[in-house]
Design an enzyme around this catalytic site. Structure first.
Site, PDB file in Angstrom:
ATOM      1  N   LYS A  73       0.857  -1.194   0.000  1.00 30.16           N
ATOM      2  CA  LYS A  73       0.000   0.000   0.000  1.00 30.16           C
ATOM      3  C   LYS A  73       0.889   1.238   0.000  1.00 30.16           C
ATOM      4  O   LYS A  73       1.921   1.263   0.701  1.00 30.16           O
ATOM      5  CB  LYS A  73      -0.889  -0.031   1.248  1.00 30.16           C
ATOM      6  CG  LYS A  73      -1.894   1.092   1.340  1.00 30.16           C
ATOM      7  CD  LYS A  73      -2.711   0.983   2.620  1.00 30.16           C
ATOM      8  CE  LYS A  73      -3.806   2.015   2.694  1.00 30.16           C
ATOM      9  NZ  LYS A  73      -4.581   1.920   3.945  1.00 30.16           N
ATOM     10  N   SER A 148      -9.521   1.623   3.139  1.00 32.75           N
ATOM     11  CA  SER A 148      -8.696   2.377   2.212  1.00 32.75           C
ATOM     12  C   SER A 148      -7.673   1.540   1.430  1.00 32.75           C
ATOM     13  O   SER A 148      -7.117   2.028   0.456  1.00 32.75           O
ATOM     14  CB  SER A 148      -7.958   3.481   2.976  1.00 32.75           C
ATOM     15  OG  SER A 148      -7.122   2.939   3.971  1.00 32.75           O
ATOM     16  N   SER A 172      -9.576  -0.784   7.196  1.00 29.93           N
ATOM     17  CA  SER A 172      -9.055  -0.634   5.831  1.00 29.93           C
ATOM     18  C   SER A 172      -8.387  -1.856   5.223  1.00 29.93           C
ATOM     19  O   SER A 172      -8.118  -1.863   4.026  1.00 29.93           O
ATOM     20  CB  SER A 172      -8.076   0.526   5.778  1.00 29.93           C
ATOM     21  OG  SER A 172      -8.810   1.708   5.639  1.00 29.93           O
TER      22      SER A 172
HETATM   23  N1  GLN Z   1     -12.862   3.861   6.715  1.00 30.18           N
HETATM   24  C1  GLN Z   1     -12.192   4.189   7.929  1.00 30.18           C
HETATM   25  C2  GLN Z   1     -11.758   5.637   7.893  1.00 30.18           C
HETATM   26  O1  GLN Z   1     -11.909   6.265   6.884  1.00 30.18           O
HETATM   27  C3  GLN Z   1     -11.012   3.314   8.148  1.00 30.18           C
HETATM   28  C4  GLN Z   1      -9.855   3.687   7.304  1.00 30.18           C
HETATM   29  C5  GLN Z   1      -8.619   2.951   7.656  1.00 30.18           C
HETATM   30  O2  GLN Z   1      -8.650   1.914   8.326  1.00 30.18           O
HETATM   31  N2  GLN Z   1      -7.495   3.506   7.231  1.00 30.18           N
HETATM   32  O3  GLN Z   1     -11.271   6.138   8.861  1.00 30.18           O
END
Ligand code: GLN
Length: 465
Positions: A73, A148, A172
């Site tokens: 990532k 994400s 994410s």
């Molecule tokens: N969707 C969650 C957020 O936007 C989790 C994102 C993540 O785990 N980086 O905070």
């Protein structure tokens, strides 16, 4: 079936060459239309592949991960590579050092192919909040990949990479794994070092693998785990043995949160499929208990209060002075303001403004401290639950993946789609998405440091439902 073991054997037995393998994966990544790639690490990858081939030609035995292609990532530092966080601000930023977790994989001989697309700075649940184009779902490209770590999950699902390293702050890894039907683990907080990951919310950021089998998850987790002097929240963990996760006899009791399933927001089919899985588990003699938990709204607001506060602090360093695409203004203050307002996305700015608000004088007691207090209550709730049950099972998401474009129109709906993942993040628990049970998978969670039990139950579920 472990893809890592399969490829390892093919390499060692000279059925395939590492160079061919790597070239093939790079071609697939290059020509893919799912927007999974931010940058390719082709020169490094090809050079490493040649070395692996030379070793094999020399009659040497290679390590299990040696020559195995993987994705990263684009929030991890890998020395000399662009690390953009899928943002305009860091579009030209190159890492000067390598994240500990990634370094351990490199030391084991795994070959990095690609820095992967996802929501900018981890901000999102759809992988649309990115300058590299919305990531398209591996199964249906009209739908979002989830976020994400969307690019990472799609690359694994499409077999462009054998495994990928995502980042999970509030879901994410688990949510895109569920949307693309692969495995994704958020280990116990602190099991894997965060050194060298671009910080989102430091108190819940976790490094974890996405892969196509439980065995591959185990192998990669073992390689990355361990105490790191560069991250004071890490702890020393035991290696999880291959045989240790094959037998789940010790798991006697499974719980699920009644209010997750009786919620109005859950899709009828997700609910029915989840309850059908519960019946199959009961039929094996395991006791299933309904548990009480905080309402989804409380979980989501607690998580977003704390995550926004932490990201506002963490991102304050990105002002164009030491890092990032500086835009000159009339004076220094102007320069900061223009650099940040032009280069951060709408979603990131929403979170920075929200985070600074909850931390500001006059509000912090009422909002931020209340969030911290709720978090303690959530952790206590988990401690109580794990005295009664060995495993907590839940759907990964209440609904199926949305169409590309929909989440951008309704950020609040997007936040609510995290209802089932954020609680476990606040509790810092080990939790795994398995591509079974509901259209977006099931989430297996155990008490802190019990990552092994999670993998055991995953193997059991594979044969049970
Ligand atoms: N969707 C969650 C957020 O936007 C989790 C994102 C993540 O785990 N980086 O905070």
């Amino acid at each position: 079936m472990s893809n890592i073991r399969k490829i390892h054997n093919q390499l060692q037995n000279k059925e395939i060459s590492c160079l061919e393998l790597i070239k093939n994966k790079l071609d697939l990544l290059k020509s893919n239309t799912h927007h999974t790639v931010n940058s390719l690490l082709d020169n490094t990858a090809l050079a490493l592949a040649k070395k692996v081939d030379a070793k094999i030609a020399n009659g040497e035995t290679i390590g299990l991960l040696e020559g195995i292609p993987f994705g990263i990532k684009d929030v991890y530092m890998v020395q000399g590579t662009y690390t953009t966080a899928s943002s305009d601000l860091l579009k030209q930023y190159k890492s000067s050092y390598t994240a500990t977790a990634i370094q351990k994989l490199l030391d084991a001989g795994a070959i990095p192919l690609v820095k992967e697309n996802g929501d900018s700075f981890g901000h999102g649940s759809s992988s649309e909040n990115t300058i590299f184009g919305a990531v398209k779902n591996a199964i249906n490209p009209d739908l979002v990949a989830g976020g994400s770590s969307g690019g990472s999950a799609v690359n694994v699902a499409k077999e462009y990479t054998v495994f990928s390293i995502g980042g999970d702050t509030g879901g994410s890894i688990r949510q895109p794994a569920g949307y693309n039907n692969v495995y994704g683990l958020k280990p116990t907080y602190g099991r894997v070092s965060r050194f060298g990951i671009l910080a989102y919310a430091s108190s819940t950021d976790c490094v974890g693998p996405i892969a196509k089998s439980i065995e591959d998850i185990r192998i990669v987790l073992n390689t990355m785990s361990g105490k790191d002097v560069k991250d004071q929240t890490t702890y020393k963990s035991e290696e999880i043995a291959k045989e240790a996760i094959l037998n789940a006899n010790e798991i006697k009791t499974v719980g699920y949160f009644k209010n997750f399933i009786e919620n109005k927001a859950i899709d009828a089919k997700v609910k029915a499929d989840f309850l059908a899985s519960i019946e199959k588990i009961k039929a094996t003699g395991i006791t299933v208990k309904e548990l009480d938990f905080f309402e989804s709204d409380t979980l989501v607001s607690t998580y977003y209060t704390l995550a926004m506060a932490e990201t506002a602090s963490n991102l304050s360093r990105l002002d164009g002075t030491n890092y990032g695409a500086r835009i000159e203004g009339d004076n220094l203050k102007d320069t900061y303001a223009i650099t940040r307002s032009e280069n951060f996305s709408e979603e990131t700015k929403r979170r920075i403004v929200g985070g600074n608000q909850v931390l500001s004088q006059g509000f912090s007691d009422e909002i931020y401290l209340k969030g911290l207090n709720l978090r303690d209550q959530i952790s206590e709730n988990f401690e109580k639950d794990f005295k009664e049950v060995d495993i907590i099972l839940s759907p990964v998401t209440p609904n199926n993946p949305p169409k590309i474009g929909d989440s951008l129109k309704d950020p609040l709906a997007m936040y609510l789609s995290d209802a089932y993942t954020v609680g476990f993040s606040l509790g810092q628990l080990p939790t795994l998405t398995v591509p079974q049970g509901t259209a977006t998978g099931l989430q297996i969670t155990a008490a802190k440091n019990n990552d092994e039990l999670v993998l055991k139950f995953a193997n059991f579920l594979k044969d049970t439902i």
